[in-house]
Write an enzyme that holds these catalytic residues in place. Structure first.
Site, PDB file in Angstrom:
ATOM      1  CG  ASN A   1      -1.728  -5.366  11.472  1.00 13.46           C
ATOM      2  OD1 ASN A   1      -2.923  -5.391  11.208  1.00 13.46           O
ATOM      3  ND2 ASN A   1      -0.830  -4.812  10.672  1.00 13.46           N
TER       4      ASN A   1
ATOM      5  CG  HIS B   1       0.985  -1.492   8.217  1.00 18.87           C
ATOM      6  ND1 HIS B   1       1.262  -2.053   6.998  1.00 18.87           N
ATOM      7  CD2 HIS B   1       1.372  -2.386   9.158  1.00 18.87           C
ATOM      8  CE1 HIS B   1       1.795  -3.256   7.209  1.00 18.87           C
ATOM      9  NE2 HIS B   1       1.868  -3.478   8.506  1.00 18.87           N
TER      10      HIS B   1
ATOM     11  N   GLY C   1       5.787  -9.780   6.173  1.00 17.34           N
ATOM     12  CA  GLY C   1       5.111 -10.872   5.472  1.00 17.34           C
ATOM     13  C   GLY C   1       6.015 -11.653   4.530  1.00 17.34           C
TER      14      GLY C   1
ATOM     15  CD  GLU D   1       0.480  -4.852   4.875  1.00 13.66           C
ATOM     16  OE1 GLU D   1      -0.590  -4.807   5.509  1.00 13.66           O
ATOM     17  OE2 GLU D   1       1.368  -5.706   5.096  1.00 13.66           O
TER      18      GLU D   1
ATOM     19  CD  GLU E   1       5.095  -3.140  11.227  1.00 11.65           C
ATOM     20  OE1 GLU E   1       4.855  -4.128  11.915  1.00 11.65           O
ATOM     21  OE2 GLU E   1       4.347  -2.758  10.307  1.00 11.65           O
TER      22      GLU E   1
ATOM     23  CE  LYS F   1       0.151  -7.201   8.188  1.00  9.34           C
ATOM     24  NZ  LYS F   1       1.355  -7.343   7.388  1.00  9.34           N
TER      25      LYS F   1
ATOM     26  CB  SER G   1       9.095 -12.033   9.162  1.00  5.09           C
ATOM     27  OG  SER G   1       8.543 -11.818   7.883  1.00  5.09           O
TER      28      SER G   1
HETATM   29  P1  PGA Z   1       4.215  -9.817   9.535  1.00  9.44           P
HETATM   30  O1  PGA Z   1       3.529  -8.386   9.527  1.00  9.44           O
HETATM   31  O2  PGA Z   1       4.451 -10.175  10.984  1.00  9.44           O
HETATM   32  O3  PGA Z   1       3.221 -10.732   8.870  1.00  9.44           O
HETATM   33  O4  PGA Z   1       5.498  -9.705   8.776  1.00  9.44           O
HETATM   34  C1  PGA Z   1       3.888  -7.396  10.447  1.00  9.44           C
HETATM   35  C2  PGA Z   1       3.088  -6.144  10.194  1.00  9.44           C
HETATM   36  O5  PGA Z   1       2.873  -5.810   9.024  1.00  9.44           O
HETATM   37  O6  PGA Z   1       2.631  -5.477  11.139  1.00  9.44           O
END
Ligand code: PGA
Length: 258
Positions: free
Chosen positions: A9, A96, A174, A98, A168, A11, A214
Site C-alpha cells: 500500500n 483502511h 506507520g 486512515e 491492521e 498510500k 509496521s
Molecule cells: P505501515 O502501513 O506498514 O507503514 O505501518 C501499513 C498499512 O497502513 O497498510
C-alpha cells in the site's frame, strides 16, 4: 499448504517518475521467478494504469487504495468500481483506518464499497483493527467483530469467498510499533473463528487474513510463520523495492517451512 499474499500500500507517496522507477524495478525483480506468494501493488490512483502496464510484463497484480461508495455520477474527485474494472484493476483496499479517520468513512459506506467492488469483480481487501485505547482497555475483540459484522458479514457465502481481510491494529500503522506475532496471531485466530461461525469451516480455512502495521523485512518471517497469518499488507516498507522484495521472500520462506 496454503499460499501467502503480500500487498503493498503505497498510500500518498511517489512522484510520477519515482512511481515509474519503483514499478519498473519490481517488474524486473518479479519477472522470471516462480512464486507461491501472490503479490499485489496498490499505488495512488494516478499510477494505476502505469502499474497495470508494468504488471503485464511481470508477475504481480494491481490494486487500488480506495473506491467510491456510489455507482456513478456527480461525485467530484471520486473513482468508481466500474472505472477501476475497466482499467483492469483486480483488487481494492477498503476501510483502511486512515480513510475511516481522516475521511470519516463509516461502516455503512464501507459495506456499499464492498458491494460495488464485488459487483465489478474486484476483490476487496477489507481492513479492520483497533485503536490504541481499544487495545489498552481490552475492547479490541468487540471492535473488530463489529467492523466485520457491519461492513462485510452482510455478504452471502459466495460473495464473501471473493474477499480478503487485513488486520491492521491502528497503533501499529506507520509507528514502527509492530504487533508481536502472538498478538497478531490471537486476533487472526479470532477473525477466522468469526468467519467460521458465519460461513463455515471451509470458507474460514480458505479466507486470506493479512497482517498490516509496521511489517518489515526484519519481522515479516516471524509474523508470516503464525498459523492464521496468510501474508501482509505493507505500507512504508513497500516503498523501497529491496525491502518489499525481502518481505515477499519472507512469505516464500514461510510457505516452504510450512
Ligand atoms: P505501515 O502501513 O506498514 O507503514 O505501518 C501499513 C498499512 O497502513 O497498510
Amino acid at each position: 499448504m496454503k499460499n501467502k499474499i503480500v500487498a503493498g500500500n503505497w498510500k500518498m507517496n511517489k512522484t510520477f517518475s519515482e512511481a515509474d522507477d519503483l514499478l519498473f524495478t519490481l517488474a524486473e525483480n518479479l519477472k522470471d521467478v516462480r512464486l507461491e506468494t501472490e503479490v499485489i501493488v496498490c499505488p495512488p490512483a494516478l499510477y494505476l494504469e502505469m502499474a497495470v502496464d508494468a504488471s503485464e510484463e511481470s508477475n504481480f497484480y494491481v490494486g487500488a487504495q480506495n473506491v467510491a461508495y456510489a455507482e456513478k455520477g456527480a461525485y467530484t474527485g471520486e473513482i468508481s468500481a466500474e472505472m477501476l474494472r475497466s482499467a483492469d484493476i483486480q483488487f481494492c483496499i477498503v476501510g483502511h483506518s486512515e480513510r475511516r479517520t481522516y475521511f470519516h468513512e463509516t461502516d455503512a459506506d464501507l459495506a456499499k464499497k464492498v458491494d460495488l467492488l464485488l459487483k465489478n469483480e474486484i476483490v476487496p481487501i477489507f481492513c479492520c483493527g483497533e485503536r490504541k485505547e481499544e487495545r489498552e482497555n481490552g475492547t479490541y475483540f468487540q471492535v473488530i467483530k463489529s467492523q466485520l459484522e457491519n461492513a462485510l458479514f452482510h455478504l452471502t457465502k459466495e460473495e464473501f469467498d471473493g474477499t480478503i481481510i487485513a488486520y491492521e491494529p491502528v497503533w501499529a500503522i506507520g509507528t514502527g510499533l509492530t504487533a508481536t506475532p502472538a498478538q497478531a496471531q490471537e486476533v487472526h485466530a479470532f477473525i477466522r473463528k468469526l468467519v467460521e461461525e458465519k460461513y463455515g469451516t471451509e470458507t474460514a480455512y480458505n479466507t486470506y487474513i493479512l497482517y498490516g502495521g509496521s511489517c518489515n523485512a526484519k519481522n515479516a518471517l516471524d509474523l508470516f510463520t503464525c498459523n492464521d497469518i496468510d501474508g501482509g499488507l505493507i505500507g512504508g516498507a513497500s516503498l523501497v523495492a529491496e525491502d518489499f522484495m525481502a518481505i515477499i521472500n519472507a512469505a516464500e520462506t514461510a510457505i516452504s517451512n510450512d
